[in-house]
Design a protein around this motif. Structure first.
Motif, PDB file in Angstrom:
ATOM      1  N   GLU A   1      53.554  23.766 -21.151  1.00  0.00           N
ATOM      2  CA  GLU A   1      53.593  24.939 -20.282  1.00  0.00           C
ATOM      3  C   GLU A   1      54.563  25.960 -20.869  1.00  0.00           C
ATOM      4  O   GLU A   1      55.568  25.593 -21.466  1.00  0.00           O
TER       5      GLU A   1
ATOM      6  N   LYS B   1      59.071  23.921  -7.183  1.00  0.00           N
ATOM      7  CA  LYS B   1      58.917  25.169  -7.924  1.00  0.00           C
ATOM      8  C   LYS B   1      60.140  26.043  -7.685  1.00  0.00           C
ATOM      9  O   LYS B   1      60.586  26.218  -6.556  1.00  0.00           O
TER      10      LYS B   1
ATOM     11  N   TRP C   1      57.753  17.500  -7.388  1.00  0.00           N
ATOM     12  CA  TRP C   1      57.916  18.761  -8.098  1.00  0.00           C
ATOM     13  C   TRP C   1      58.416  19.836  -7.143  1.00  0.00           C
ATOM     14  O   TRP C   1      57.885  19.983  -6.041  1.00  0.00           O
TER      15      TRP C   1
ATOM     16  N   THR D   1      60.277  32.773  -8.286  1.00  0.00           N
ATOM     17  CA  THR D   1      60.037  33.621  -9.455  1.00  0.00           C
ATOM     18  C   THR D   1      61.228  34.540  -9.747  1.00  0.00           C
ATOM     19  O   THR D   1      61.327  35.080 -10.838  1.00  0.00           O
TER      20      THR D   1
ATOM     21  N   SER E   1      53.326  29.997 -16.621  1.00  0.00           N
ATOM     22  CA  SER E   1      53.579  28.900 -15.680  1.00  0.00           C
ATOM     23  C   SER E   1      54.811  29.175 -14.834  1.00  0.00           C
ATOM     24  O   SER E   1      55.628  30.028 -15.177  1.00  0.00           O
ATOM     25  N   ARG E   2      54.959  28.439 -13.761  1.00  0.00           N
ATOM     26  CA  ARG E   2      56.165  28.528 -12.928  1.00  0.00           C
ATOM     27  C   ARG E   2      57.186  27.513 -13.420  1.00  0.00           C
ATOM     28  O   ARG E   2      56.844  26.388 -13.801  1.00  0.00           O
TER      29      ARG E   2
ATOM     30  N   GLN F   1      60.729  35.598 -13.435  1.00  0.00           N
ATOM     31  CA  GLN F   1      59.569  35.128 -14.172  1.00  0.00           C
ATOM     32  C   GLN F   1      58.477  36.188 -14.091  1.00  0.00           C
ATOM     33  O   GLN F   1      58.120  36.631 -13.010  1.00  0.00           O
TER      34      GLN F   1
ATOM     35  N   TYR G   1      69.628  25.667  -5.930  1.00  0.00           N
ATOM     36  CA  TYR G   1      68.641  24.804  -6.582  1.00  0.00           C
ATOM     37  C   TYR G   1      69.277  23.841  -7.580  1.00  0.00           C
ATOM     38  O   TYR G   1      68.580  22.993  -8.141  1.00  0.00           O
TER      39      TYR G   1
ATOM     40  N   LYS H   1      59.610  24.649 -12.892  1.00  0.00           N
ATOM     41  CA  LYS H   1      59.675  23.626 -11.857  1.00  0.00           C
ATOM     42  C   LYS H   1      60.503  22.455 -12.349  1.00  0.00           C
ATOM     43  O   LYS H   1      60.626  22.208 -13.547  1.00  0.00           O
TER      44      LYS H   1
END
Length: 152
Positions: free
Chosen positions: A100, A135, A133, A138, A123-124, A119, A39, A126
């Protein structure tokens, strides 16, 4: 002959320096820079001394750390942390706009030398990639890495 002895001394010094660096990393696993290649995201943190500055966002002063992405200028700031033993920390994280927030755990696995960010609420996480966006899962695994320069 002199260059041979000089080379031996340099190797010995580097071995000692590396051993000390490894020892200090094991003693303070949450003073690190960790990265996820898939990522292209990272965590820069020092949960012990609260002395991390967010690049380009000096208004926040010193923080415990932040979550960022190589392809996005936004940051998620770690506002508080609780160390749960030597290899686990509970984190409160907020985005740089303050709109957030989320809770997460960060677990260090010394055998694999990896960190797992999970997580647990809110909120997620992102980031923006190519004006869309994305995400972040988690649960994500990060590894120690040399600092990656932001594109921004």
């Amino acid at each position: 002959m002199r260059s041979f002895f000089f080379a031996i001394i340099c190797v010995a010094i580097s071995i000692v320096a590396f051993a000390q660096d490894t020892k200090s990393a094991a003693a303070k696993p949450f003073h690190t820079y960790i990265y996820n290649k898939e990522y292209m995201v990272y965590l820069d943190l020092n949960l012990y001394d609260n002395d991390i500055k967010v690049p380009g966002q000096d208004i926040f002063g010193n923080v415990l750390g932040y979550f960022g992405a190589s392809r996005d200028s936004r940051k998620w700031l770690i506002t508080s942390a609780k160390l749960d033993g030597t290899n686990k920390a509970s984190l409160d994280i907020i985005n740089d706009y303050g709109s957030e927030d989320l809770t997460a755990t960060l677990t260090y696995d010394p055998k694999q030398n990896t960190y797992t960010l999970r997580q647990t609420g809110g909120s997620r996480l992102k980031i923006v990639v190519s004006r869309k966006w994305v995400k972040i899962p988690t649960e994500i695994t990060l590894v120690p890495h040399e600092r990656v320069a932001d594109m921004w």
